[in-house]
Enzyme design. Sequence first.
Site, PDB file in Angstrom:
ATOM      1  N   SER A 212       6.108  16.350  30.006  1.00 31.19           N
ATOM      2  CA  SER A 212       7.523  16.688  30.335  1.00 31.19           C
ATOM      3  C   SER A 212       8.408  15.177  30.316  1.00 31.19           C
ATOM      4  CB  SER A 212       7.485  16.811  31.990  1.00 31.19           C
ATOM      5  OG  SER A 212       6.631  18.150  32.340  1.00 31.19           O
TER       6      SER A 212
HETATM    7  N1  SAH Z   1       2.067  17.740  34.314  1.00 31.83           N
HETATM    8  C1  SAH Z   1       1.635  17.617  32.689  1.00 31.83           C
HETATM    9  C2  SAH Z   1       2.457  18.811  32.065  1.00 31.83           C
HETATM   10  C3  SAH Z   1       1.408  19.338  31.064  1.00 31.83           C
HETATM   11  S1  SAH Z   1       1.947  20.872  30.376  1.00 31.83           S
HETATM   12  C4  SAH Z   1       2.307  16.310  32.131  1.00 31.83           C
HETATM   13  O1  SAH Z   1       3.027  15.644  32.664  1.00 31.83           O
HETATM   14  O2  SAH Z   1       1.742  16.027  31.034  1.00 31.83           O
HETATM   15  C5  SAH Z   1       1.072  22.112  31.095  1.00 31.83           C
HETATM   16  C6  SAH Z   1      -0.207  22.195  31.508  1.00 31.83           C
HETATM   17  O3  SAH Z   1      -0.531  23.195  32.360  1.00 31.83           O
HETATM   18  C7  SAH Z   1      -1.296  22.350  30.265  1.00 31.83           C
HETATM   19  O4  SAH Z   1      -1.952  21.379  30.185  1.00 31.83           O
HETATM   20  C8  SAH Z   1      -1.592  23.571  30.678  1.00 31.83           C
HETATM   21  O5  SAH Z   1      -2.958  23.689  30.058  1.00 31.83           O
HETATM   22  C9  SAH Z   1      -1.856  23.779  31.943  1.00 31.83           C
HETATM   23  N2  SAH Z   1      -1.855  25.224  32.515  1.00 31.83           N
HETATM   24  C10 SAH Z   1      -1.506  26.243  32.443  1.00 31.83           C
HETATM   25  N3  SAH Z   1      -1.749  27.347  32.834  1.00 31.83           N
HETATM   26  C11 SAH Z   1      -2.632  26.726  34.023  1.00 31.83           C
HETATM   27  C12 SAH Z   1      -3.336  27.307  34.989  1.00 31.83           C
HETATM   28  N4  SAH Z   1      -3.211  28.603  35.173  1.00 31.83           N
HETATM   29  N5  SAH Z   1      -3.975  26.498  35.890  1.00 31.83           N
HETATM   30  C13 SAH Z   1      -4.121  24.771  35.465  1.00 31.83           C
HETATM   31  N6  SAH Z   1      -3.386  24.440  34.565  1.00 31.83           N
HETATM   32  C14 SAH Z   1      -2.755  25.409  33.611  1.00 31.83           C
END
Ligand code: SAH
Length: 215
Positions: free
Chosen positions: A68
Site C-alpha cells: 500500500s
Molecule cells: N498489507 C499488505 C497489503 C497486501 S495486498 C502490504 O502492506 O503489503 C492484499 C493481500 O491480501 C494480498 O497479499 C492477498 O493475497 C491477501 N488476501 C486476499 N484475500 C485474502 C483473504 N481472504 N485472507 C487473507 N489474505 C487475503
Amino acid sequence: MDPPARDDAFAARRDRMVDSQILARGISDARVLEAMRRVERHRFVPLDQRELAYGDYPIGIGFGQTISQPYIVAFMTEALALGPDSRVLEIGTGSAYQTAVLAEIARDVYSIEVVREHVARATELLRALGYSNVHVRHGDGYTGWPDAAPFDGIIVTAAPDHVPPPLVEQLRIGGRLVVPIGRGDQDLLVLTRTEDGLREEERLAVRFVPLVRSP
Ligand code: SAH
C-alpha cells in the site's frame, strides 16, 4: 545486506517520505510517525523495485498483492488507535510491510494471508528483521483468528464487499475495525465496536485488491 552508505540514503528518503507524505497530510500520532521512520520499506519490495519504495504510490509486487501507499499505511495504522499493550489482527499480510509497522507499535500482531507463498516469505523476512511479536498464518482471513480473539484492533488490507461478521465478533467492545469495502472504488471504513453494534468514525476513498474467499 546493503552497504551502510546505501542504508543511510534510504533512511534520508524515509524521513522525507514521512515529512512530505504523512506528516504534511495530517497524521499526528507520534508512534505511527516513529514506526514509519524506522521500518525499512525498501526491504519489503522486490529488489528491482527498491528505488520506488519511498514514492507516494502503491507498488504491485506480484500474485495479486500490492504494498500500500505509505500514506494509506499510516492512515490505517493511526485509525486503529493502538497502544503498546494492544493486540491486533491483520487480514492480508502481503509484503508484510504493514505488519512490521504494526509490530513497532502493538504488543502482538496476528496476520493471516491466503497465498501460501506470501506466508513463507513474510515469516522469513519478519524473523530476519527481528520481529518476535508477530504471528503469521495461512488461511482465509474472512473468518478471522478465533483462538487469539478478542483483538483491540483489526485491519483488513484487501477489500470484501461487506463487513465480515466474524471480524466484528472478534473485536473487543471499544476496539477499532479498519476495512475497505466495495468493488472497484472502495470506502475505507473506520468502525468502533460498541455495546450494540458498530459506530462509524470516518471514511476515505481507496483502492485495494479484492478480498478473495478460499474454497
Ligand atoms: N498489507 C499488505 C497489503 C497486501 S495486498 C502490504 O502492506 O503489503 C492484499 C493481500 O491480501 C494480498 O497479499 C492477498 O493475497 C491477501 N488476501 C486476499 N484475500 C485474502 C483473504 N481472504 N485472507 C487473507 N489474505 C487475503
